[in-house]
Design a protein around this motif. Sequence first.
Motif, PDB file in Angstrom:
ATOM      1  N   PHE A  72     -22.693 -16.601  17.232  1.00  0.00           N
ATOM      2  CA  PHE A  72     -21.475 -15.385  17.311  1.00  0.00           C
ATOM      3  C   PHE A  72     -22.030 -14.125  17.426  1.00  0.00           C
ATOM      4  O   PHE A  72     -21.222 -13.341  18.037  1.00  0.00           O
ATOM      5  CB  PHE A  72     -20.821 -15.723  15.910  1.00  0.00           C
ATOM      6  N   TYR A  75     -22.742 -13.688  20.988  1.00  0.00           N
ATOM      7  CA  TYR A  75     -21.204 -13.545  21.739  1.00  0.00           C
ATOM      8  C   TYR A  75     -20.629 -12.006  21.549  1.00  0.00           C
ATOM      9  O   TYR A  75     -20.303 -11.349  22.614  1.00  0.00           O
ATOM     10  CB  TYR A  75     -20.239 -14.579  21.352  1.00  0.00           C
ATOM     11  N   LEU A  84     -20.340 -18.614  22.294  1.00  0.00           N
ATOM     12  CA  LEU A  84     -19.261 -18.898  21.511  1.00  0.00           C
ATOM     13  C   LEU A  84     -18.925 -20.058  21.249  1.00  0.00           C
ATOM     14  O   LEU A  84     -18.702 -20.733  20.318  1.00  0.00           O
ATOM     15  CB  LEU A  84     -18.058 -17.951  22.089  1.00  0.00           C
ATOM     16  N   CYS A  87     -21.430 -21.816  18.927  1.00  0.00           N
ATOM     17  CA  CYS A  87     -21.073 -21.538  17.658  1.00  0.00           C
ATOM     18  C   CYS A  87     -19.918 -22.415  17.310  1.00  0.00           C
ATOM     19  O   CYS A  87     -20.225 -23.117  15.970  1.00  0.00           O
ATOM     20  CB  CYS A  87     -20.500 -20.114  17.558  1.00  0.00           C
ATOM     21  N   SER A  88     -18.865 -22.658  17.728  1.00  0.00           N
ATOM     22  CA  SER A  88     -17.712 -23.406  17.441  1.00  0.00           C
ATOM     23  C   SER A  88     -18.279 -24.990  17.325  1.00  0.00           C
ATOM     24  O   SER A  88     -17.847 -25.599  16.319  1.00  0.00           O
ATOM     25  CB  SER A  88     -16.564 -23.454  18.520  1.00  0.00           C
ATOM     26  N   ALA A 121     -14.499 -17.706  15.356  1.00  0.00           N
ATOM     27  CA  ALA A 121     -14.814 -18.234  16.500  1.00  0.00           C
ATOM     28  C   ALA A 121     -13.540 -18.831  17.230  1.00  0.00           C
ATOM     29  O   ALA A 121     -13.581 -18.507  18.389  1.00  0.00           O
ATOM     30  CB  ALA A 121     -15.862 -19.180  16.413  1.00  0.00           C
ATOM     31  N   SER A 124     -11.586 -15.831  18.583  1.00  0.00           N
ATOM     32  CA  SER A 124     -12.179 -15.330  19.844  1.00  0.00           C
ATOM     33  C   SER A 124     -12.226 -16.005  21.016  1.00  0.00           C
ATOM     34  O   SER A 124     -12.095 -15.543  22.088  1.00  0.00           O
ATOM     35  CB  SER A 124     -13.889 -15.095  19.403  1.00  0.00           C
ATOM     36  N   SER A 125     -11.950 -17.308  20.980  1.00  0.00           N
ATOM     37  CA  SER A 125     -11.910 -18.275  21.904  1.00  0.00           C
ATOM     38  C   SER A 125     -10.472 -18.701  22.255  1.00  0.00           C
ATOM     39  O   SER A 125     -10.267 -19.019  23.206  1.00  0.00           O
ATOM     40  CB  SER A 125     -12.552 -19.484  21.673  1.00  0.00           C
TER      41      SER A 125
END
Length: 408
Positions: A72, A75, A84, A87-88, A121, A124-125
Motif C-alpha cells: 500500500f 502504491y 494495490l 495489497c488487497s 485499499a 483506493s481501487s
Amino acid sequence: MANRYFPNTMPDYSLSLEGSEADYSVMDPDTLLEVAMSIKDEVIQATWIRKGRRVSDPILYTGVLGTAFLCFKAYQITGSKEDLTLCSEIVDSCTVAAKSLHKYVTFLCGQPGIYALGAAAAKSSGDEQSLHRYLQLFHKVSKNQTLAVGAEEGGMGMPYELLYGRAGFLWAALFVNKHVGEGTIPSSTTGPIVDAILAGGRAGASQTQSPLMYQWHGSRYWGGAHGLAGIMHTLMHFPLNKKDEEDVKGTLRYMIARRFPSGNYPSSEGNATDRLVHWCHGAPGIAMTLCKASKVFPDEMEFQHAAVEAGDVVWSRGLLRKLGLCHGISGNTYVFLSLYQSTGGKQHLFRAQQFATFLHKNARTLIESGEMHGGDHPYSLFEGLAGTACLFFDLTKPEMARFPAYEL
C-alpha cells in the motif's frame, strides 16, 4: 551501553555543507526509490510467494499484513495498481486467517488492522463491495463493550496502550477515516473510548504527580508501544475539551521534566536505567509524540524544543545494532523526518538521509557478520526489511513521510 549502538561518526549538518560534495554524499530520490522497490520485491517473495500465498501470521507487526502495508505504501508513492492489487489479495487472505483472532483489538496486532487496511485499499481501487465488507467487519469489532468500559484502576482489564489496547483501536479508526473518509468511523464510536482512556489515565495517576498514567503488565510505561507516548499521541488526534487538553499537556510536561540528564527518557515510571533509544521505549517514540504536540498546541514552544533535544539523543545514540522500526535504525530514522516536517529544519532531513545511507551501505554486511540483528521476523514490518523499505519509500517524499501505524 555503547554496545547497543554503533558510534555515530557521520558528519552532522552544517550550513557549510550546502553546495559541497559532502552535501551530496547521501542517497538521491531515484536511488532511494530503486532500493525501496528492490527490498519490497524481496519481502513479497519471502513472505508471500515462497509461502505459497498462505498466511500463518496475519497481523501487521510481525506477519504478512505488514507486507500488504508495504504494498500500500508503494502504491501511495508510485501509483502502482499492481501493488494495490497485491495489497488487497494479501489482506483478503489475512481476513480468513484471522477469523478467530479476537484477543487484541488494535491496528498493529488485531483484526482492526486487517479491516482498516482492507477498507483503505478497497477505497483506493474503487471496490465498493469489498469496502462495505471491511467496514462491516470493523464496525462489528467496535461493538466490543470492553473498549468503552470505565477506569479499571488505570490498566486492569483491557489495556490502554497502542500495541494491544484501546489506543490501538482508536488508531485503526483514524486510519479508516483518513483513507476512506472523515466520519466513516463516527465520534459516537470513538468518543466513549477516548473518554474511557482519559478516565483510566486519571485513575492510574493517583499515586503519581502526572495527570495521566497507565499500567501494562504491572509497569507504568512511557514509550510509544506500551505507554504514555503512544497513548498521548493517539489522543491528540481527537477533539478534547479544555480539561482533557490540559491533562495531555501536563502529562507531556511531566515526562519532559523527568528526562535523564542525557536527554533520553525512562522506559517506565521510576526506571533509572538510561539504556533504550527505541521507538517502543525511550526518546524516539516520545520525540514523535512531541512533534505532534507542537502541531496541536502551537503556542506551547516547549514541546518543539523538547522534540529537537530528543532528536539529538537519537542522532548520538540511535544507530542501533538492530534493523527494524520498533527497536532499530529504521524506526529511529523516522524521528528526523518528523522533526523535519515539524520544524522545517534542513538538518533533520540531512540526519534522516545519513541514517538511511548507513543502512543502505552497511546493514546487510553487518547482519551477515552478526554485528547487527536483522530481527526475529527478518522480513516483517516492525522488526525487519518491510519497515526499512517503507522508510526508503518515505524518504523519496520526506514531507509526506509517516511512521507506519503511529503517524497519520
